[in-house]
Scaffold this active site. Structure first.
Site, short mmCIF file in Angstrom:
data_model
loop_
_atom_site.label_atom_id
_atom_site.label_comp_id
_atom_site.label_asym_id
_atom_site.label_seq_id
_atom_site.Cartn_x
_atom_site.Cartn_y
_atom_site.Cartn_z
N GLU A 86 -5.49 -12.01 7.97
CA GLU A 86 -5.38 -12.12 6.68
C GLU A 86 -4.46 -12.67 6.43
O GLU A 86 -3.52 -12.43 5.85
CB GLU A 86 -5.05 -10.80 6.56
CG GLU A 86 -6.31 -9.90 6.67
CD GLU A 86 -5.90 -8.26 5.80
OE1 GLU A 86 -4.59 -8.01 5.80
OE2 GLU A 86 -6.80 -7.20 5.39
N ASN A 118 2.36 -7.37 7.20
CA ASN A 118 2.52 -8.82 7.05
C ASN A 118 4.53 -8.76 7.17
O ASN A 118 5.15 -8.78 6.49
CB ASN A 118 2.18 -8.85 5.77
CG ASN A 118 0.89 -8.97 5.56
OD1 ASN A 118 -0.21 -8.86 6.98
ND2 ASN A 118 -0.12 -8.02 4.91
N TRP A 148 -14.21 -11.64 1.35
CA TRP A 148 -13.34 -9.90 2.53
C TRP A 148 -14.40 -9.73 3.53
O TRP A 148 -13.84 -8.79 3.99
CB TRP A 148 -12.74 -9.03 1.90
CG TRP A 148 -11.99 -10.23 1.12
CD1 TRP A 148 -11.37 -10.51 -0.43
CD2 TRP A 148 -10.71 -10.17 1.30
NE1 TRP A 148 -10.42 -10.93 -0.37
CE2 TRP A 148 -9.27 -10.75 0.26
CE3 TRP A 148 -9.79 -9.70 2.47
CZ2 TRP A 148 -7.66 -11.40 0.48
CZ3 TRP A 148 -8.56 -10.33 2.87
CH2 TRP A 148 -7.61 -11.16 1.64
N ARG A 155 1.07 -0.63 -0.28
CA ARG A 155 0.01 0.21 0.16
C ARG A 155 0.96 1.22 -0.27
O ARG A 155 0.33 2.07 0.78
CB ARG A 155 -0.74 0.11 1.31
CG ARG A 155 -2.08 -1.22 1.67
CD ARG A 155 -2.50 -1.75 0.22
NE ARG A 155 -3.39 -3.38 0.47
CZ ARG A 155 -4.04 -3.28 -0.53
NH1 ARG A 155 -3.59 -3.07 -1.86
NH2 ARG A 155 -4.75 -4.38 -0.23
N ASP A 191 -11.86 -1.30 8.14
CA ASP A 191 -10.53 -0.69 7.28
C ASP A 191 -10.35 0.81 6.65
O ASP A 191 -10.15 0.56 4.94
CB ASP A 191 -10.06 -1.84 6.10
CG ASP A 191 -9.14 -2.16 5.73
OD1 ASP A 191 -7.71 -1.60 6.22
OD2 ASP A 191 -8.70 -2.72 5.15
N LYS A 233 0.54 -8.67 14.09
CA LYS A 233 -0.30 -8.90 13.63
C LYS A 233 -1.15 -10.31 13.59
O LYS A 233 0.55 -10.85 12.70
CB LYS A 233 -0.33 -8.27 11.56
CG LYS A 233 -1.76 -8.66 11.14
CD LYS A 233 -1.37 -7.74 9.17
CE LYS A 233 -2.42 -8.60 9.03
NZ LYS A 233 -2.33 -7.63 7.64
N ARG A 261 -17.78 -8.56 9.35
CA ARG A 261 -16.73 -8.12 9.61
C ARG A 261 -16.31 -6.88 11.14
O ARG A 261 -15.74 -6.83 11.29
CB ARG A 261 -15.91 -8.02 8.61
CG ARG A 261 -15.04 -7.10 8.36
CD ARG A 261 -14.18 -7.52 7.63
NE ARG A 261 -12.91 -5.87 6.75
CZ ARG A 261 -11.86 -6.01 5.73
NH1 ARG A 261 -11.95 -6.90 5.25
NH2 ARG A 261 -10.91 -5.56 6.28
N LYS A 269 -7.90 0.11 14.51
CA LYS A 269 -7.78 1.06 13.78
C LYS A 269 -9.16 1.86 13.80
O LYS A 269 -9.86 1.34 14.77
CB LYS A 269 -8.49 0.20 12.47
CG LYS A 269 -6.86 -0.38 11.39
CD LYS A 269 -7.84 -1.05 10.46
CE LYS A 269 -5.91 -1.78 10.18
NZ LYS A 269 -6.66 -2.59 8.53
N GLU A 302 -4.54 4.55 1.17
CA GLU A 302 -5.01 3.26 0.78
C GLU A 302 -5.97 3.54 -0.51
O GLU A 302 -6.76 3.30 -1.13
CB GLU A 302 -4.74 2.56 0.99
CG GLU A 302 -5.45 1.36 0.94
CD GLU A 302 -5.45 -0.30 1.33
OE1 GLU A 302 -4.97 -0.33 2.91
OE2 GLU A 302 -5.57 -1.66 1.29
C1 GCV Z 1 -0.38 -4.85 6.19
C2 GCV Z 1 -5.69 -3.80 5.11
C3 GCV Z 1 -4.90 -3.50 3.92
C4 GCV Z 1 -3.66 -3.97 3.69
C5 GCV Z 1 -3.07 -4.26 5.02
C6 GCV Z 1 -4.69 -5.19 6.58
C7 GCV Z 1 -3.56 -4.42 7.88
O1 GCV Z 1 -6.20 -5.23 4.67
O2 GCV Z 1 -5.10 -3.64 2.20
O3 GCV Z 1 -2.76 -4.81 3.10
O4 GCV Z 1 -1.54 -5.14 5.28
O5 GCV Z 1 -4.73 -4.00 6.09
O6 GCV Z 1 -4.00 -3.50 7.78
O7 GCV Z 1 -2.44 -5.44 8.50
#
Ligand code: GCV
Length: 674
Positions: A274, A191, A536, A149, A353, A270, A324, A348, A381
């Site tokens: 995901e 990630n 999703w 992103r 998101d 994290k 979600r 968040k 993003e």
């Molecule tokens: C780093 C969203 C983004 C992902 C990101 C995720 C997160 O899903 O699209 O790219 O992953 O948030 O905050 O962990």
């Protein structure tokens, strides 16, 4: 491409003109100071020399009648104190980093700091924790690229699968961050892929080099780690957080990190999100996982930033009972009170998101027994990917000022508690968790791709230092520093383009809080049904009669019940739900009449045409003033605005056409819909 001839952003030498023309002094003894403090004191000396050399002033001794004296004092107060008396300004602070923040405060205020009437002011940040999270990969990821992103080129830290040899730009970055009070950076993607996982072990000396490049400006380094590291890196048969061998592995790993980097900040995690590993695979919960890591870093006073972004990303779209938006609260609120003192649950700002419009996450007010951090997204993003000019200061300010409870829940001084108060430890409950945000810089010449996106990074620092600041005033600061001789017409044009740009973006994209409608994967541009039949959990449920997600307690997913009063009731009814969030909370017919007096479908038509008109005016305003900025800035902004206009037209035409085709309701103004 690594451009080392980078733009100075908000610290061009001309921004130092006023300070640099004076007599400046530093009163601090570096002898015996810990290395991190000594490094910042050396920076202060360099900064004073740099400013005075460029602008004809002088660095003098503390007793040689300086105009500005920076003095390190023994005190426990956070931040810095500024005293102006008899034409002399004295800034005092207990730590070199706070003194550096005080110096940049004087730079920012310029004449207003140096030549104003006598004063005695204390300045402290709302919270001691103000962090940026980089989603940078060491290797170029086949799908996500080098910066997940990221919209500003490659990483400032990594190139070609390793830490850059030349880290001078990282120090320049730290300087920009220090000037807005940011003092912690997490340097790799949450990630954590195999290559990045090794930063914790084999590549520790390289991480230490990055820490050394950030340290002179008082910025501490954090790392994202993989919960499965004991297995993937350590060869253990399990990563179960309650397994003694696993605990020992993390303890030893942490010891090595702090040996290599004594002022290291901590780990970001994290987990179970995901596809990232986490405690669920071992039958443990997130308190078990976070507390195990907390114990490993506690001897070093380290922190664990544990993200609350946990949800089912393999949902069946046919299943309307799974929501979600509920997930973070469902997972984390029951764990309140169980997290160790050095765990910060990072939440968040919204339950989904980082959409252009979401309600504030109910998790922020549901964990009084936990240190909670507010997570924002500076990288754009879902807000135009730094091709669209979108100033996010007003959006963040709304979140920071939002009051999760009714006005009877007050902080010291009797004012109702806000989200900023919760993150700053002034709400009900215990200590501060502070602020974190996903960074928006890369190796691009302008740092941020779109030169105007620099204002977002600037505003993140300033608004988390003082959440009561007005975003337009913060933007004005940014203009003054970045374009020090800006004539009034340039300043006015930048305000005209940016002040309401967040609302403009909202006008031409997904309406009334429904969110997404973006192209899956890269998330740029419209694709109304792109996510509708995916796993999703990001649906709008449009049919021939209406649209929106029923999240009520009465007939929907029950999400409204996660809020405290009064919001649980305000959001429950379409009559009291604010228009801008209507489709987030309710499924309504297209003919439903908003508080504005318009039907939902007519609102969609009107806002989308208005949004494009506003972007067209942004383009015109820039054309009128582009000759007042350097050519490279002028051209880059012009190119990006042209793309914004093209994209806004595409959004308008797809969204209006979609609503027309679904509903069969014509536009009452008879405009062209396809
Ligand atoms: C780093 C969203 C983004 C992902 C990101 C995720 C997160 O899903 O699209 O790219 O992953 O948030 O905050 O962990």
């Amino acid at each position: 491409m690594f451009d080392n001839d980078f733009h100075p952003a908000w610290l061009p030498d001309t921004a130092l003109r006023t300070v640099g023309s004076r007599r400046l002094a530093l009163a601090a003894d570096a002898a015996g100071a810990p290395p991190a403090d000594a490094a910042v004191l050396a920076t202060l000396e360099t900064e004073l020399g740099r400013a005075t050399t460029a602008h004809g002033g002088a660095v003098v001794g503390p007793d040689d009648s300086p105009d500005l004296l920076l003095r390190l004092t023994a005190s426990s107060a956070p931040g810095f104190r500024l005293v102006r008396h008899d034409g002399r300004v004295t800034v005092t602070a207990a730590s070199p980093t706070a003194l550096l923040h005080g110096y940049f405060h004087v730079v920012r205020l310029s004449v207003a700091a140096l030549d104003a009437p006598s004063t005695d002011e204390s300045h402290a940040p709302a919270s001691a924790l103000r962090m940026l999270d980089h989603w940078d990969n060491v290797d170029v990821h086949p799908v996500m690229g080098q910066v997940e992103r990221g919209y500003a080129g490659g990483s400032v830290f990594y190139d070609a699968g390793r830490v850059r040899t030349d880290l001078s730009r990282v120090t320049a970055y730290a300087r920009l961050l220090a000037a807005v009070g940011i003092d912690r950076v997490s340097i790799n993607n949450v990630n954590v892929h195999a290559r990045e996982a090794r930063l914790l072990t084999d590549d520790l000396p390289e991480v230490a080099r990055i820490a050394a490049a950030l340290r002179p400006y008082g910025v501490r380094t954090h790392l994202s780690v993989s919960f499965a590291a004991p297995t993937t890196l350590g060869g253990l048969p399990t990563s179960d957080p309650l397994d003694p061998a696993v605990r020992d592995w993390w303890r030893a790993a942490a010891d090595k990190v702090w040996t290599a980097i004594p002022d290291f900040g901590g780990f970001v995690v994290k987990a179970d999100s995901e596809g990232q590993p986490g405690p669920f695979a071992h039958g443990r919960d997130h308190a078990d996982g976070a507390n195990m890591l907390a114990a490993a870093v506690a001897p070093h006073e380290g922190l664990i930033h544990w993200r609350a972004f946990v949800y089912n990303h393999t949902q069946d779209w046919r299943d309307r009972s799974t929501d979600r938006a509920r997930a973070a609260h469902d997972h984390f609120a029951p764990l309140d009170g169980r997290f160790a003192d050095n765990v910060i649950v990072q939440v968040k700002h919204g339950p989904m998101d980082f959409q252009v419009r979401e309600p504030v996450s109910p998790v922020l007010s549901a964990m009084p027994g936990t240190r909670v951090a507010l997570e924002l997204q500076v990288t754009q993003e879902y807000t135009g990917q730094q091709r669209h000019a979108v100033y996010l200061g007003p959006a963040w300010s709304e979140v920071l000022r939002w009051q999760p409870w009714d006005s009877s829940t007050v902080r010291d001084g009797g004012t109702p508690v806000t989200v900023a108060d919760v993150a700053s430890g002034r709400g009900p409950g215990r200590r501060a968790g502070g602020f974190a945000a996903v960074a928006n810089v890369g190796d691009d010449r302008f740092w941020t791709g779109h030169p105007l996106a620099q204002a977002n990074l600037y505003a993140y620092g300033r608004l988390t230092w003082d959440p009561t600041l007005e975003p337009t005033a913060v933007l004005d600061e940014w203009v003054s520093l970045t374009f020090p001789d800006a004539p009034a017409e340039l300043r006015a044009a930048i305000h005209a383009i940016l002040d309401a740009s967040w609302q403009t973006y909202e006008l031409y994209t997904a309406p009334l809080g429904v969110g997404f409608m973006v192209r899956p994967g890269h998330h740029y541009g419209p694709d109304v049904d792109g996510y509708e039949y995916t796993p999703w959990g990001t649906y709008h449920f449009a049919d021939r009669d209406g649209i929106g997600v029923d999240r009520t307690r009465a007939t929907g997913t029950g999400y409204t019940g996660q809020y405290a009063a009064p919001w649980r009731d305000v959001y429950e009814s379409p009559t009291t739900c604010p228009d801008e969030l209507l489709l987030f909370f309710h499924h309504v017919p297209y003919g439903h009449v908003l508080h504005s007096g318009k039907s939902v479908v007519q609102h969609v038509y009107d806002t989308h045409f208005e949004g494009v008109e506003r972007v067209a005016r942004m383009v015109e305003r820039w054309d009128e003033v582009a000759h007042l900025v350097p050519d490279d800035v002028a051209h880059r902004v012009r190119d990006r605005l042209a793309e914004q206009l093209r994209s806004a037209v595409e959004w308008r035409d797809q969204i209006t056409t979609y609503f027309w085709r679904k509903s069969g309701v014509p536009d009452s103004n008879g405009r062209r819909i396809y």
